[in-house]
Design an enzyme around this catalytic site. Structure first.
Site, PDB file in Angstrom:
ATOM      1  N   TYR A 144       0.851  -1.189   0.000  1.00  0.00           N
ATOM      2  CA  TYR A 144       0.000   0.000   0.000  1.00  0.00           C
ATOM      3  C   TYR A 144       0.893   1.247   0.000  1.00  0.00           C
ATOM      4  CZ  TYR A 144      -2.870   3.665   2.209  1.00  0.00           C
ATOM      5  OH  TYR A 144      -3.488   4.849   2.522  1.00  0.00           O
ATOM      6  N   LYS A 148       1.544   4.207  -2.700  1.00  0.00           N
ATOM      7  CA  LYS A 148       1.154   5.586  -2.356  1.00  0.00           C
ATOM      8  C   LYS A 148       2.327   6.536  -2.665  1.00  0.00           C
ATOM      9  CE  LYS A 148      -2.344   6.850  -0.647  1.00  0.00           C
ATOM     10  NZ  LYS A 148      -3.626   7.232  -1.319  1.00  0.00           N
TER      11      LYS A 148
HETATM   12  N1  NDP Z   1      -8.122   5.801   6.346  1.00  0.00           N
HETATM   13  C1  NDP Z   1      -6.928   6.282   6.728  1.00  0.00           C
HETATM   14  O1  NDP Z   1      -6.547   6.238   7.907  1.00  0.00           O
HETATM   15  C2  NDP Z   1      -6.038   6.921   5.707  1.00  0.00           C
HETATM   16  C3  NDP Z   1      -6.388   6.983   4.373  1.00  0.00           C
HETATM   17  N2  NDP Z   1      -5.567   7.619   3.461  1.00  0.00           N
HETATM   18  C4  NDP Z   1      -5.976   7.721   2.062  1.00  0.00           C
HETATM   19  O2  NDP Z   1      -7.242   8.347   2.013  1.00  0.00           O
HETATM   20  C5  NDP Z   1      -7.968   7.897   0.871  1.00  0.00           C
HETATM   21  C6  NDP Z   1      -9.373   7.543   1.298  1.00  0.00           C
HETATM   22  O3  NDP Z   1      -9.320   6.542   2.292  1.00  0.00           O
HETATM   23  P1  NDP Z   1     -10.649   5.927   2.908  1.00  0.00           P
HETATM   24  O4  NDP Z   1     -11.769   6.883   2.737  1.00  0.00           O
HETATM   25  O5  NDP Z   1     -10.277   5.437   4.249  1.00  0.00           O
HETATM   26  O6  NDP Z   1     -10.839   4.678   1.959  1.00  0.00           O
HETATM   27  P2  NDP Z   1     -12.199   3.964   1.460  1.00  0.00           P
HETATM   28  O7  NDP Z   1     -11.822   2.573   1.074  1.00  0.00           O
HETATM   29  O8  NDP Z   1     -13.286   4.152   2.449  1.00  0.00           O
HETATM   30  O9  NDP Z   1     -12.578   4.810   0.147  1.00  0.00           O
HETATM   31  C7  NDP Z   1     -11.967   4.616  -1.108  1.00  0.00           C
HETATM   32  C8  NDP Z   1     -13.056   4.514  -2.168  1.00  0.00           C
HETATM   33  O10 NDP Z   1     -12.440   4.320  -3.446  1.00  0.00           O
HETATM   34  C9  NDP Z   1     -13.092   3.228  -4.087  1.00  0.00           C
HETATM   35  N3  NDP Z   1     -12.215   2.609  -5.069  1.00  0.00           N
HETATM   36  C10 NDP Z   1     -11.260   1.654  -4.833  1.00  0.00           C
HETATM   37  N4  NDP Z   1     -10.702   1.285  -5.996  1.00  0.00           N
HETATM   38  C11 NDP Z   1     -11.307   1.997  -6.984  1.00  0.00           C
HETATM   39  C12 NDP Z   1     -11.159   2.039  -8.400  1.00  0.00           C
HETATM   40  N5  NDP Z   1     -10.303   1.246  -9.063  1.00  0.00           N
HETATM   41  N6  NDP Z   1     -11.934   2.897  -9.114  1.00  0.00           N
HETATM   42  C13 NDP Z   1     -12.830   3.690  -8.470  1.00  0.00           C
HETATM   43  N7  NDP Z   1     -13.023   3.681  -7.131  1.00  0.00           N
HETATM   44  C14 NDP Z   1     -12.260   2.855  -6.405  1.00  0.00           C
HETATM   45  C15 NDP Z   1     -13.448   2.308  -2.949  1.00  0.00           C
HETATM   46  O11 NDP Z   1     -14.390   1.312  -3.299  1.00  0.00           O
HETATM   47  P3  NDP Z   1     -14.361  -0.080  -2.478  1.00  0.00           P
HETATM   48  O12 NDP Z   1     -14.720   0.275  -1.064  1.00  0.00           O
HETATM   49  O13 NDP Z   1     -15.366  -0.934  -3.160  1.00  0.00           O
HETATM   50  O14 NDP Z   1     -12.957  -0.586  -2.581  1.00  0.00           O
HETATM   51  C16 NDP Z   1     -13.998   3.315  -1.936  1.00  0.00           C
HETATM   52  O15 NDP Z   1     -15.322   3.659  -2.212  1.00  0.00           O
HETATM   53  C17 NDP Z   1      -7.162   6.751   0.275  1.00  0.00           C
HETATM   54  O16 NDP Z   1      -6.436   7.234  -0.836  1.00  0.00           O
HETATM   55  C18 NDP Z   1      -6.189   6.373   1.378  1.00  0.00           C
HETATM   56  O17 NDP Z   1      -4.980   5.901   0.830  1.00  0.00           O
HETATM   57  C19 NDP Z   1      -4.414   8.195   3.853  1.00  0.00           C
HETATM   58  C20 NDP Z   1      -4.015   8.159   5.156  1.00  0.00           C
HETATM   59  C21 NDP Z   1      -4.781   7.506   6.189  1.00  0.00           C
END
Ligand code: NDP
Ligand SMILES: CC(C)CCC[C@@H](C)[C@H]1CC[C@H]2C3=C(CC[C@]12C)[C@@]1(C)CCC(=O)[C@@H](C)[C@@H]1CC3
Length: 345
Positions: A144, A148
């Site tokens: 991951y 990133k």
């Molecule tokens: N949560 C945390 O603590 C942290 C998160 N981040 C970053 O923040 C961002 C959001 O995280 P978070 O809200 O927790 O993650 P989520 O998994 O809740 O949200 C990500 C969304 O993107 C969708 N998705 C995944 N793959 C694809 C694709 N190929 N095409 C279109 N949509 C896609 C997911 O669908 P599905 O659920 O079906 O996979 C989901 O709806 C991410 O980039 C993460 O790396 C950074 C630091 C900390």
């Protein structure tokens, strides 16, 4: 050929807008008068004023259709960190992000705000008050994080003020809050399985946990500060709650708030880390015959036993960022929202 709709500055798209952070972003954008499209592989909810476009961000045609007339794009889609699928991470976070950037340029999008992660500089050893100029991790802790890093580089390198294509990356850390499918559910599940009894290390290591509304706010400030002449073009910004907290105090507050016992037995960090490494080697050795996925991994031990907190001074100075919600209020609101996970006597 389809005619291109002129982008309007208040029309934006949130890629990954069905997810945990994405939905908070969408809600705050609507409150600020933006019209919002969500592009995601799933529709997570319904909200008046939000148009959903379902598709994979690696699919150029699907994305192009969703970006018509949009001037501002937030990219916060990623496979979940826990999925451990290297090929998927590479396809979505690296190749997919390259596709997002190309498609944005073709659609006439002017600004792209990436949700990166503070973990891009974390290698499993202490980071105290880390600034954005720390080098990227040479040995990222997992696939991951590896992807990133590549994703963030692609987005920041694409910034071109001459062409009017502006990019910025937000690096949050430990996002939590109501509706989070990860942190609290995983923690409660671990406690239910009797695996939250031990404190790894002396329990004083400080970590950033950031309330999801503050993270969304930081993204919007970045979008609104991003202009060709602004110093933020092509830069990364830590967004935290600016209140580093002892890792084990934070976990204990959530657990106690939901009526579970806090961890209380201390284990020396180095010993636990060595044991986790040995277990990991055993898992690798057995992999050809037996697929094991232990809870107890070197990466988790490092996350739980080292300092990893970051300075958000750059965001304060350049974006005017201040956390909207204090850590204390954020924990209370989070605990109250998970009453369904409360321990039953
Ligand atoms: N949560 C945390 O603590 C942290 C998160 N981040 C970053 O923040 C961002 C959001 O995280 P978070 O809200 O927790 O993650 P989520 O998994 O809740 O949200 C990500 C969304 O993107 C969708 N998705 C995944 N793959 C694809 C694709 N190929 N095409 C279109 N949509 C896609 C997911 O669908 P599905 O659920 O079906 O996979 C989901 O709806 C991410 O980039 C993460 O790396 C950074 C630091 C900390
Ligand atoms: C993945 C999410 C975005 C965040 C998950 C946060 C926490 C629920 C985990 C972070 C570190 C984890 C951890 C354990 C449980 C889940 C976390 C607290 C253990 C205590 C599980 C039991 C063990 O074997 C320990 C080595 C783990 C230490 C780290």
């Amino acid at each position: 050929m389809a005619t291109r709709i002129r982008p309007s500055s208040k029309r934006c798209a949130v890629i990954g807008g069905s997810g945990f952070l994405g939905r908070y972003l969408v809600e705050q954008l609507l409150d600020r008068g933006y019209s919002v499209s969500v592009f995601d592989i799933r529709q997570g909810y319904e909200l008046p004023g939000v148009t959903f476009h379902l598709g994979d961000l690696c699919d150029k045609q699907a994305l192009l259709a969703a970006l018509q007339g949009v001037s501002l794009v937030f990219h916060c889609a990623s496979p979940a960190p826990s999925c451990d699928d290297r090929a998927l991470f590479h396809r979505v976070n690296v190749d997919g992000t390259r596709n997002v950037l190309q498609t944005c340029q073709e659609a006439g999008v002017q600004k792209v705000i990436l949700t990166s992660s503070a973990s891009v500089v974390y290698e499993g050893t202490d980071i105290k008050d880390g600034k954005e100029d720390l080098p990227y991790a040479k040995k990222p802790i997992d696939y991951y994080t590896e992807t990133k890093i590549q994703q963030e580089k692609l987005v920041l390198e694409a910034c071109d003020t001459q062409k009017g294509f502006l990019t910025v990356a937000i690096r949050p850390h430990g996002i939590f809050g109501p509706r989070d499918p990860q942190l609290v559910p995983i923690l409660v599940d671990t406690a239910k399985r009797g695996k939250m009894k031990f404190i790894i290390g002396d329990g004083t290591n400080l970590v950033d946990f950031t309330f999801v509304e503050n993270v969304a706010h930081g993204h919007i400030l970045a979008a609104e500060s991003l202009r060709p002449e602004s110093p933020i073009c092509g830069k990364a910004y830590h967004i935290t709650n600016d209140e580093p907290v002892r890792f084990w105090d934070f976990m204990s507050q959530i657990l106690v708030g939901l009526d579970y016992d806090p961890p209380k037995y201390r284990l020396p960090y180095r010993l636990v880390h060595v044991l986790a490494m040995l277990l990991w080697l055993l898992v690798l050795f057995l992999r050809p015959v037996l697929q094991l996925r232990p809870t107890f991994t070197p990466m988790r031990v490092a996350l739980a036993g080292t300092h990893h907190y970051y300075s958000c001074t750059r965001a304060k100075e350049d974006l005017g960022y201040r956390p909207l919600v204090s850590l204390k209020d954020a924990i209370t609101r989070t605990v109250n929202s998970y009453s369904h996970l409360r321990r039953v006597a």
